[in-house]
Scaffold this active site. Structure first.
Site, PDB file in Angstrom:
ATOM      1  N   GLY A 268      64.233  -0.619 -20.252  1.00 45.79           N
ATOM      2  CA  GLY A 268      64.928  -1.297 -21.336  1.00 45.79           C
ATOM      3  C   GLY A 268      66.286  -0.702 -21.612  1.00 45.79           C
ATOM      4  O   GLY A 268      66.823  -0.877 -22.698  1.00 45.79           O
ATOM      5  N   ASP A 269      66.840   0.029 -20.662  1.00 47.05           N
ATOM      6  CA  ASP A 269      68.149   0.637 -20.888  1.00 47.05           C
ATOM      7  C   ASP A 269      68.876   0.717 -19.550  1.00 47.05           C
ATOM      8  O   ASP A 269      68.609  -0.097 -18.660  1.00 47.05           O
ATOM      9  CB  ASP A 269      67.972   2.010 -21.556  1.00 47.05           C
ATOM     10  CG  ASP A 269      69.067   2.275 -22.579  1.00 47.05           C
ATOM     11  OD1 ASP A 269      70.236   2.276 -22.175  1.00 47.05           O
ATOM     12  OD2 ASP A 269      68.763   2.474 -23.765  1.00 47.05           O
TER      13      ASP A 269
END
Ligand SMILES: *[C@@H]1O[C@H](CO)[C@@H](O)[C@H](O)[C@H]1NC(C)=O
Ligand SMILES: *[C@@H]1O[C@H](CO)[C@@H](O)[C@H](O)[C@H]1NC(C)=O
Ligand SMILES: *[C@@H]1O[C@H](CO)[C@@H](O)[C@H](O)[C@H]1NC(C)=O
Ligand SMILES: *[C@@H]1O[C@H](CO)[C@@H](O)[C@H](O)[C@H]1NC(C)=O
Ligand SMILES: *[C@@H]1O[C@H](CO)[C@@H](O)[C@H](O)[C@H]1NC(C)=O
Ligand SMILES: *[C@@H]1O[C@H](CO)[C@@H](O)[C@H](O)[C@H]1NC(C)=O
Ligand SMILES: *[C@@H]1O[C@H](CO)[C@@H](O)[C@H](O)[C@H]1NC(C)=O
Ligand SMILES: *[C@@H]1O[C@H](CO)[C@@H](O)[C@H](O)[C@H]1NC(C)=O
Ligand SMILES: *[C@@H]1O[C@H](CO)[C@@H](O)[C@H](O)[C@H]1NC(C)=O
Ligand SMILES: *[C@@H]1O[C@H](CO)[C@@H](O)[C@H](O)[C@H]1NC(C)=O
Ligand SMILES: *[C@@H]1O[C@H](CO)[C@@H](O)[C@H](O)[C@H]1NC(C)=O
Ligand SMILES: *[C@@H]1O[C@H](CO)[C@@H](O)[C@H](O)[C@H]1NC(C)=O
Length: 429
Positions: free
Chosen positions: A230-231
């Protein structure tokens, strides 16, 4: 075989028949070998046994983790390895004692980051054969930190620090506590066939779960990575030079990041000679994006800062495939300031130049191919974008907008509009 203190380490000075021929050819029959015996209980910390094995066989030897689960209940600092083969056949499972890790995580040496295992030395081969696994028990952390970015003491899974000559291959990282890897003060290292999945079990993403970050590192190669997170899929930060990222698939995260950089007031930092090729993106936000802090220092790292100097240059990305990209493929944002808020987007002294983006095809949700919001104080120079074939998802039209602010020297494209200067720290609004 002698029974040592519990848990047991077996020490062989002779060749063991399970080795492959290539190992034998490379090492002869004399490589000392330590097999780490697991305690088989979450109440038994396997770290003392691991440290014993690395101490005994970490110079000129081989350390073997068998196909079992090892419980990692405490920090490890093994920065003194020399000519070692680490053979991971099982799973290293990190404990969820949050108060322990918050109090004991080891400093990485950048941005107040800390880590669960700091590993370094000379001539290291760390092989997981495609199934050896690091399990960070990360969901406990994702829930614990909530929306706090850079929660103090939340550990990076693995920090490769001060390594000179290293190969990491065939390793799986699942649910890392935070960033999966930080690679710092390291040179001549190759990370091949690495699987990272830092999503919750239901597929939701968690923040600050970067695949890898390079810092003060040179000649680093990433090939055959698969990252679901998620990054940042992989991020190159301060003083990353001669970095290759190739033959990889990145899913649901932000894509390849350059930065954030320029966070330390007055510090001169660069990212140079970055080669990106043959990347498939599945629903990431960007393909390649740049993120610098503004020219103003507001607060201190990890969550504040700014006012840094330097440049990013000679960065090439070719042969990129996108599947439902969520945002603009190529972005530059120089707006980052305290706590991720948008500051003065045009006063950074950090310059971005000599970029080539060539051969990108697939689908995207954005009509914009590029959004370059550059500093007025140090404008972006010499950007090439060629061979773009991006269809808007579910549409018959093609992405064809190029939004620019303070860009000097374009090849292969003309700017079609003004960039939106706004609150997104990764480009656009
Ligand atoms: C843990 O289990 C493995 C696999 O069954 C076994 O080889 C090992 O001896 C066990 N460890 C202890 C301390 O009993
Ligand atoms: C490791 O052990 C597990 C559980 O016993 C088994 O399913 C798996 O096939 C083994 N992996 C290898 C590579 O031997
Ligand atoms: C962590 O440190 C704090 C003080 O900084 C202390 O109160 C607490 O007991 C420590 N916790 C553990 C698990 O060591
Ligand atoms: C967590 O670690 C601390 C030491 O920092 C220890 O005192 C405590 O018992 C541990 N808690 C559990 C549940 O293991
Ligand atoms: C790791 O151990 C080395 C000594 O072997 C020491 O110099 C270094 O400061 C330690 N690193 C951390 C982060 O504690
Ligand atoms: C770069 O690192 C690789 C290992 O990944 C090594 O084989 C190569 O010799 C290094 N190149 C230079 C110029 O040192
Ligand atoms: C591109 O990368 C994929 C892995 O993502 C690999 O399977 C394929 O062989 C690579 N293609 C080339 C031409 O290297
Ligand atoms: C980063 O690189 C710059 C320019 O090469 C150099 O001046 C600076 O000392 C480096 N910083 C660190 C912390 O190594
Ligand atoms: C740009 O970087 C590549 C490596 O990606 C390197 O081979 C090349 O020499 C660099 N070009 C310049 C002008 O430094
Ligand atoms: C932002 O910085 C630029 C360049 O220093 C300056 O001209 C401008 O006035 C600043 N904008 C604001 C809103 O402070
Ligand atoms: C297709 O894209 C164009 C340009 O972005 C947009 O105006 C149009 O509404 C889109 N059509 C559909 C069916 O999404
Ligand atoms: C950019 O604009 C110039 C001047 O109108 C034109 O000659 C050139 O062909 C354009 N380049 C591209 C890639 O569209």
């Amino acid at each position: 075989m002698v029974q040592l203190s519990f848990p047991v380490i077996l020490f062989f000075s002779l060749f063991v028949p399970s080795l492959s021929l290539s190992d034998v050819a490379r090492n002869g029959d004399t490589r000392s070998q330590c097999i780490v015996t697991p305690g088989n209980s979450s109440d038994i910390d396997d770290v003392p046994a691991i440290l014993d094995a690395l101490t005994t066989c970490g110079t000129g030897g081989r350390v073997i983790f068998t196909n079992n689960t090892y419980h990692i209940n405490s920090v490890m600092n093994t920065t003194w390895l020399d000519d070692v083969e680490i053979d991971l056949q099982g799973t290293l499972l990190w404990s969820t004692n949050i108060s322990y890790w918050l109090n004991h995580s080891l400093p990485v040496g950048y941005q107040n980051q800390s880590t669960a295992w700091i590993l370094g030395g000379t001539d290291i081969v760390f092989d997981g054969h495609g199934y050896g696994t690091f399990n960070g028990s990360g969901t406990t952390w994702y829930k614990y930190v909530g929306s706090t970015s850079n929660y103090p003491g939340r550990p990076n899974q693995l920090t490769v620090s001060g390594a000179k000559g290293a190969v990491f291959r065939g390793l799986r990282f699942v649910q890392s506590q935070m960033w999966t890897m930080s690679i710092i003060h390291t040179s001549n290292a190759w990370f091949d066939s690495i699987y990272v999945n830092n999503l919750y079990d239901n597929g939701d993403s968690a923040q600050n779960t970067d695949g890898a970050n390079t810092i003060y590192s040179h000649n680093i190669t990433f090939t055959n990575w698969e990252v679901l997170n998620g990054d940042d899929s992989i991020s190159t930060k301060a003083n990353s030079t001669d970095i290759t990222i190739a033959d990889s698939t990145f899913s649901s995260g932000l894509g390849i990041a350059i930065g954030s950089i320029g966070q330390y007031n007055g510090a001169y930092e660069t990212v140079e000679h970055l080669h990106i090729s043959n990347i498939t993106y599945e629903k990431t936000t960007h393909a390649v994006y740049f993120k610098t802090w503004t020219g103003d220092q507001v607060g201190y790292p990890p969550n504040g800062g700014g006012g840094g100097l330097g440049f990013a240059s000679n960065i090439t990305a070719t042969n990129l495939k996108t599947n439902n990209l969520k945002g603009t493929p190529f972005t530059i944002s120089q707006c980052t300031t305290f706590s991720g808020a948008s500051g003065n987007c045009t006063n950074s002294k950090f310059q971005i130049r000599d970029l080539v983006f060539r051969d990108i095809s697939g689908t995207t949700e954005s009509a914009d191919v590029a959004s370059f919001q550059c500093s007025a104080v140090a404008p972006c120079e010499d950007i090439t974008i060629e061979k773009v074939d991006l269809r808007i998802t579910g549409n018959t039209t093609y992405a064809g907008e190029y939004l620019c602010g303070n860009v000097e020297g374009t090849v292969g494209f003309n700017c079609t509009g003004a960039v939106c200067v706004g609150s997104s720290a990764t480009g656009g609004c």
